[in-house]
Design an enzyme around this catalytic site. Structure first.
Site, PDB file in Angstrom:
ATOM      1  N   ASP A   2       0.880  -1.175   0.000  1.00 18.41           N
ATOM      2  CA  ASP A   2       0.000   0.000   0.000  1.00 18.41           C
ATOM      3  C   ASP A   2       0.914   1.220   0.000  1.00 18.41           C
ATOM      4  OD1 ASP A   2      -1.714   2.184   0.913  1.00 18.41           O
ATOM      5  OD2 ASP A   2      -3.148   0.640   1.494  1.00 18.41           O
ATOM      6  N   HIS A  54     -10.140  -6.032  -2.863  1.00 13.96           N
ATOM      7  CA  HIS A  54      -8.812  -6.122  -2.278  1.00 13.96           C
ATOM      8  C   HIS A  54      -8.888  -6.366  -0.777  1.00 13.96           C
ATOM      9  CE1 HIS A  54      -9.866  -1.819  -2.197  1.00 13.96           C
ATOM     10  NE2 HIS A  54      -9.029  -1.668  -1.178  1.00 13.96           N
TER      11      HIS A  54
END
Length: 130
Positions: A29, A93
């Site tokens: 991320d 996700h």
């Protein structure tokens, strides 16, 4: 139009890849809550995680388990937390986040600002722990 995650998977947008197989892709991320915060996505573009077939949803979690074990080896923690929110990007996700305490998973927490070198080192550490 392809989602940003589909474009990352296709190599059109750079990322810090942790791992992939024929169906799933894991990458860091870029706005992490903590070091090691990783996203697991299906290569199939599906907005809502629960719209995946039962088989693909199960396989995605098995893939995520492998990544979580690598995260825990690379970044010793109490556990690796899992979150599915899915509001920011219309592509299913899973967030995998190394945690020491429950509050480490609050998405309202400030995000880390990491250098490219740090991201590269984190991705390599997780990948080599798989």
């Amino acid at each position: 139009m392809a989602t940003i995650f589909s474009r990352i998977i296709a190599g059109e947008i750079p990322c810090y890849k942790v791992a992939e197989d024929d169906k799933f892709f894991a990458f860091l991320d870029i706005n992490p809550l903590v070091k090691g915060h990783t996203l697991v996505v299906p290569k199939q573009e599906v907005d809502y995680i629960f719209d995946l077939s039962d088989e693909d949803l199960a396989a995605m979690h098995v893939f995520a388990k492998k990544i979580a074990k690598g995260i825990q080896k690379a970044f010793p923690c109490q556990k690796v937390g899992e979150a599915v929110i899915g509001l920011e990007v219309p592509h299913a996700h899973i967030h995998l986040i190394p945690i020491q305490k429950e509050s480490d998973m609050l998405f309202s927490n400030p995000k880390l600002k990491l250098s490219e070198e740090e991201f590269i080192a984190i991705a390599k550490a997780i990948n080599s722990s798989l």
